[in-house]
Scaffold this motif. Structure first.
Motif, PDB file in Angstrom:
ATOM      1  N   GLY A 231       2.731  -5.157   4.564  1.00  0.00           N
ATOM      2  CA  GLY A 231       1.844  -4.593   3.551  1.00  0.00           C
ATOM      3  C   GLY A 231       2.102  -3.142   3.222  1.00  0.00           C
ATOM      4  O   GLY A 231       1.501  -2.595   2.286  1.00  0.00           O
ATOM      5  N   VAL A 232       2.975  -2.503   3.976  1.00  0.00           N
ATOM      6  CA  VAL A 232       3.466  -1.156   3.675  1.00  0.00           C
ATOM      7  C   VAL A 232       4.972  -1.192   3.890  1.00  0.00           C
ATOM      8  O   VAL A 232       5.434  -1.579   4.963  1.00  0.00           O
ATOM      9  N   ARG A 233       5.726  -0.824   2.873  1.00  0.00           N
ATOM     10  CA  ARG A 233       7.166  -0.720   3.058  1.00  0.00           C
ATOM     11  C   ARG A 233       7.458   0.417   4.034  1.00  0.00           C
ATOM     12  O   ARG A 233       6.803   1.464   4.005  1.00  0.00           O
TER      13      ARG A 233
ATOM     14  N   ALA B 111       0.831  -1.203   0.000  1.00  0.00           N
ATOM     15  CA  ALA B 111       0.000   0.000   0.000  1.00  0.00           C
ATOM     16  C   ALA B 111       0.866   1.255   0.000  1.00  0.00           C
ATOM     17  O   ALA B 111       2.003   1.254   0.485  1.00  0.00           O
ATOM     18  N   MET B 112       0.287   2.320  -0.524  1.00  0.00           N
ATOM     19  CA  MET B 112       0.911   3.643  -0.496  1.00  0.00           C
ATOM     20  C   MET B 112      -0.063   4.581   0.217  1.00  0.00           C
ATOM     21  O   MET B 112      -0.859   5.275  -0.422  1.00  0.00           O
ATOM     22  N   PRO B 113      -0.047   4.602   1.535  1.00  0.00           N
ATOM     23  CA  PRO B 113      -1.028   5.404   2.270  1.00  0.00           C
ATOM     24  C   PRO B 113      -0.885   6.905   1.994  1.00  0.00           C
ATOM     25  O   PRO B 113       0.193   7.392   1.635  1.00  0.00           O
ATOM     26  N   GLU B 114      -1.986   7.625   2.167  1.00  0.00           N
ATOM     27  CA  GLU B 114      -1.973   9.071   2.068  1.00  0.00           C
ATOM     28  C   GLU B 114      -1.095   9.648   3.180  1.00  0.00           C
ATOM     29  O   GLU B 114      -0.910   9.038   4.233  1.00  0.00           O
ATOM     30  N   ALA B 115      -0.594  10.841   2.952  1.00  0.00           N
ATOM     31  CA  ALA B 115       0.227  11.487   3.974  1.00  0.00           C
ATOM     32  C   ALA B 115      -0.596  11.774   5.221  1.00  0.00           C
ATOM     33  O   ALA B 115      -0.138  11.575   6.351  1.00  0.00           O
ATOM     34  N   ARG B 116      -1.842  12.218   5.041  1.00  0.00           N
ATOM     35  CA  ARG B 116      -2.757  12.510   6.140  1.00  0.00           C
ATOM     36  C   ARG B 116      -4.184  12.242   5.680  1.00  0.00           C
ATOM     37  O   ARG B 116      -4.515  12.409   4.506  1.00  0.00           O
TER      38      ARG B 116
ATOM     39  N   VAL C  75      -7.969   2.542   7.560  1.00  0.00           N
ATOM     40  CA  VAL C  75      -7.097   1.596   8.248  1.00  0.00           C
ATOM     41  C   VAL C  75      -6.365   0.767   7.193  1.00  0.00           C
ATOM     42  O   VAL C  75      -6.995   0.228   6.279  1.00  0.00           O
ATOM     43  N   THR C  76      -5.053   0.674   7.315  1.00  0.00           N
ATOM     44  CA  THR C  76      -4.237  -0.096   6.378  1.00  0.00           C
ATOM     45  C   THR C  76      -3.543  -1.215   7.125  1.00  0.00           C
ATOM     46  O   THR C  76      -2.902  -0.981   8.159  1.00  0.00           O
TER      47      THR C  76
END
Length: 360
Positions: free
Chosen positions: A139-141, A84-89, A97-98
């Protein structure tokens, strides 16, 4: 063969501690982590679950380990989701939730980035060459993780408290780490002075002007080795935000639903509960510390949670059930309870769940 040699030889030393096995002496001894007043869950030396069950002893551990019934896991069980590439905020009352893996979840709402029980290490173990090993990557680097404001560490078992990860996060983000009593003695050297805040059950702390963190009971235990059993506290957390309340449990036994009913009575409606539902077999051994999928569904109902992010499955092999058995059991339990599967999401690494605003 003595206990320490057996644990090293068998490869279960790391497993026994997070999954609830190896027993240290239950007699009174100096507490290496915490020195505080006696309470309804601290006897002056060790913490305990009021009206609860003791963790299993070493003889019961041997009975489990040599009793058979273990379902083989694949060496690799890749997630269907890419990293995943989560949003900054995530602002306002949006809630995203990731899933990173196991009990590591990125919670984003009200402009805050909150990380639970962060583990990026390859093994949930005190040893780099033995103990439960990941069957899928995070799931998130770590490099793709947005700046973390708050870390919640629910207890000190190795699949929840990973010092290497905490050290990396503290160095990168200077984040504030909240954890139950006693765990600061473990985390502090890695995180640095002044960045670890301890909480007792019933304590509250402001995170921002309109977000408050509450420390609440769960039915579990703690240990990093063979001589520190129950010397640090374990807990759940409830995050009170403008967009609704978020209830996070890292590990718990169902405990007759007592803590679930109490959280509903104290805090009212819950928008999202992060509930563990894996690592539960055999039941005779795991029941006091790990709820099964049916109990997790009962907990959802008892707490009044509108939605659930299911975790603690499919990353580290800790117990006897197969890698995908928790999912099948969860779907059966939801169907039997008449609850839509979309309300209880069994998250896989890299999966992102935007929690609906409306309650059910």
């Amino acid at each position: 063969m003595n206990r320490r040699k057996f644990l090293k030889w068998s490869g279960i030393g790391a497993l026994a501690m997070p999954a609830g096995g190896a027993a240290a002496s239950t007699g009174r001894a100096a507490n290496r982590y915490y020195d505080g007043p006696v309470s309804d869950h601290f006897d002056g030396t060790r913490f305990f679950n009021p009206d609860g069950e003791e963790p299993n002893n070493f003889v019961e551990l041997l009975r489990w380990q040599f009793g058979g019934g273990r379902v083989a896991w694949p060496a690799d069980w890749p997630s269907p989701f890419p990293p995943a590439m989560p949003e900054a905020r995530v602002e306002g009352d949006r809630l995203v939730v990731t899933m990173v893996g196991h009990a590591t979840l990125l919670i984003q709402t009200a402009g805050l980035n909150i990380l639970t029980d962060p583990v990026w290490s390859d093994r949930a173990s005190p040893l780099p060459f033995a103990g439960p090993k990941r069957v899928n990557p995070p799931g998130v680097r770590l490099a793709d993780l947005p700046k973390i404001d708050v870390v919640l560490v629910t207890h000190n078992h190795y699949d929840h408290l990973d010092l290497a990860t905490l050290k990396a996060l503290a160095k990168r983000d200077d984040c504030l780490i909240f954890t139950p009593l006693g765990n600061d003695r473990i985390i502090g050297p890695a995180a640095g002075k002044g960045r670890v805040a301890t909480m007792d059950w019933g304590d509250s702390a402001p995170l921002t002007a309109d977000v408050t963190l509450h420390c609440e009971p769960c039915h579990h235990w703690s240990a990093r080795g063979l001589a520190d059993r129950r010397m640090a506290l374990w807990s759940a957390f409830l995050i009170e935000t403008p967009g609704g309340k978020i209830y996070h449990i890292g590990d718990t036994g169902f405990h007759r639903g007592i803590n679930y009913r109490a959280i509903r009575e104290k805090h009212g409606p819950i928008r999202l509960a992060n509930l563990p539902f894996g690592a539960y077999e055999p039941r005779w051994f795991m029941r006091p510390q790990h709820q099964n999928p049916d109990e997790a569904v009962q907990g959802m109902v008892a707490s009044g949670a509108a939605f659930v992010a299911g975790h603690h499955w499919g990353t580290f092999r800790l117990t006897n059930e197969g890698v995908d058995e928790p999912l099948a059991a969860l779907e059966s339990a939801l169907d039997a309870a008449g609850i839509g599967r979309e309300r209880f999401r069994a998250l896989r690494p890299g999966e992102m769940f935007e929690v609906p605003r409306s309650t059910v």
